[in-house]
Design a protein around this motif. Structure first.
Motif, short mmCIF file in Angstrom:
data_model
loop_
_atom_site.label_atom_id
_atom_site.label_comp_id
_atom_site.label_asym_id
_atom_site.label_seq_id
_atom_site.Cartn_x
_atom_site.Cartn_y
_atom_site.Cartn_z
N VAL A 1 -16.03 3.40 -5.85
CA VAL A 1 -15.80 3.57 -4.41
C VAL A 1 -14.91 2.45 -3.88
O VAL A 1 -13.84 2.70 -3.29
N GLY A 2 -15.31 1.21 -4.08
CA GLY A 2 -14.55 0.08 -3.55
C GLY A 2 -13.14 0.03 -4.11
O GLY A 2 -12.16 -0.17 -3.38
N GLY A 3 -13.01 0.23 -5.43
CA GLY A 3 -11.69 0.18 -6.07
C GLY A 3 -10.76 1.23 -5.51
O GLY A 3 -9.59 0.95 -5.18
N THR A 4 -11.27 2.46 -5.36
CA THR A 4 -10.43 3.56 -4.85
C THR A 4 -10.01 3.29 -3.41
O THR A 4 -8.84 3.45 -3.06
N LEU A 5 -10.97 2.87 -2.58
CA LEU A 5 -10.65 2.59 -1.17
C LEU A 5 -9.62 1.47 -1.06
O LEU A 5 -8.62 1.58 -0.35
N GLY A 6 -9.86 0.35 -1.77
CA GLY A 6 -8.98 -0.81 -1.67
C GLY A 6 -7.56 -0.48 -2.11
O GLY A 6 -6.57 -0.82 -1.43
N GLN A 7 -7.43 0.20 -3.25
CA GLN A 7 -6.09 0.57 -3.73
C GLN A 7 -5.38 1.49 -2.75
O GLN A 7 -4.19 1.35 -2.48
N ALA A 8 -6.13 2.45 -2.21
CA ALA A 8 -5.51 3.42 -1.29
C ALA A 8 -5.05 2.72 -0.01
O ALA A 8 -3.95 3.00 0.50
N TRP A 9 -5.86 1.80 0.50
CA TRP A 9 -5.43 1.09 1.72
C TRP A 9 -4.23 0.18 1.44
O TRP A 9 -3.34 0.04 2.27
N ALA A 10 -4.21 -0.46 0.25
CA ALA A 10 -3.07 -1.33 -0.10
C ALA A 10 -1.79 -0.50 -0.13
O ALA A 10 -0.74 -0.93 0.36
N LYS A 11 -1.87 0.70 -0.71
CA LYS A 11 -0.68 1.57 -0.80
C LYS A 11 -0.19 1.98 0.58
O LYS A 11 0.97 2.33 0.76
N ARG A 12 -1.09 1.96 1.57
CA ARG A 12 -0.73 2.36 2.94
C ARG A 12 -0.43 1.14 3.82
O ARG A 12 -0.43 1.23 5.04
N GLY A 13 -0.19 -0.02 3.16
CA GLY A 13 0.33 -1.17 3.90
C GLY A 13 -0.69 -2.20 4.33
O GLY A 13 -0.34 -3.17 5.00
N HIS A 14 -1.95 -2.03 3.98
CA HIS A 14 -2.95 -3.03 4.35
C HIS A 14 -3.05 -4.11 3.26
O HIS A 14 -2.65 -3.90 2.12
#
Lengths: 208, 208
Positions: free
Chosen positions: B11-24
């Motif tokens: 869960v954490g890994g997927t969320l973190g990577q997805a937010w990083a890809k969207r500029g966070h």
């Protein structure tokens, strides 16, 4: 199928009329079978009858509970001969405290199972508004009818009754999961009222 | 936005990577920042960092909790300076007894709020599988992200983070409704495992 519906309010009335239209024989159990509301409900539909709660409980082996949960518990505790009957619990135990709040730590369904030993309790028809009980689509999509219980034959009957109304039935497991379906109802009520979505909403399980 | 994600599992890994890809800018709080798993997670993405749970809690004002709930409670109780921070609780308190069962009578979110006084707890990202955290559609339909909490500004931040991932955010009210979102997670887990639907499922609120 012969179906008893306890209660002839928004939920019970809508369910009973819809099943009668689809060929089932429906008996409403009510406090006052001669009331104007009940007469209006029966008008023009030969497959509908009404009588006392006690007569209704004797009429059919499939009993849908759509009276307030405390009324249902009291009546079931006073009634013998419920062994083997399918009790479909459409109730929710909710109080109001600035919004809908669960009135119990466990589910009504589990209390009903203890009040009617030997019956087969299925939780169903509790997590959608009365207007949508007769199965209309929302935004072009059929809502799901989530249900649970411990007896597979009883669940198969409820799945058929849900399908007859146009729902896709979704079995969510044993009766102890009824508390989660009551949570779904609390979310529905909160969204419909406090959050302003209105009553034209329903939960769907997306799957491929 | 600077985001801390406690935990770098599914869960954490997927969320973190997805937010990083969207500029966070994302900081993972983990037990062992030098582990192979964490190194693999950070590889090739400059917007991702990792460090201890304590360093992660200090990094951002928005903290997504994706470690087991008992670990989260222990860490938060040992941590000062959480006043005003947004704690996004993606956990569920579940045990197994022939199927998933709630481990608490109240929600984890309410325990987290008590463990971190002055913080703003929002329940979110708990009622869908990790594979769908990054927002893919199911049967062509965007799943909803249900969330709740008592602080409107904190909920607006979470709604934006859910929208960034492709979800339609659905605010289900105050934090006391978190137990109902944990019920939704229990239904999800039961359907995915015991009922055989598999993990490619999600709840949607139909509305017009």
């Amino acid at each position: 199928m012969k179906i008893t519906v306890l209660g002839a309010g928004n939920v019970g009335g809508t369910l009973g009329q819809a099943w009668a239209k689809r060929g089932h024989e429906v008996f409403f159990g009510v406090r006052d079978p001669g009331s104007d509301n009940v007469r209006a409900l029966l008008a023009g539909e030969g497959a509908l009858q009404a009588g006392s709660l006690a007569d209704a409980l004797a009429f059919a082996d499939v009993i849908v509970i759509a009276v307030p949960w405390r009324v249902a518990l009291g009546q079931l505790e006073r009634t013998a001969g419920l062994e083997g009957k399918v009790l479909v619990d459409a109730t929710n135990a909710i109080t109001w405290d600035g919004g809908p709040v669960a009135a119990l730590q466990e589910s009504v369904s589990e209390l009903i199972a203890r009040a009617a030993p030997g019956s087969h309790v299925v939780k169903a028809f509790n997590s959608i508004g009365a207007e949508h009980m007769a199965g209309p689509k929302i935004a072009g999509i059929s809502p799901d009818m989530f249900f649970c219980g411990d007896d597979e034959k009883a669940k198969a009957i409820v799945a058929r009754l849900a399908s007859d109304l146009g729902f896709e039935p979704v079995d969510v497991g044993p009766l102890r999961n009824a508390r989660h379906l009551e949570s779904l109802a609390l979310l529905w009520i909160h969204l419909a009222t406090a959050r302003g979505y209105g009553r034209n909403i329903a939960f769907k399980l997306l799957r491929e």
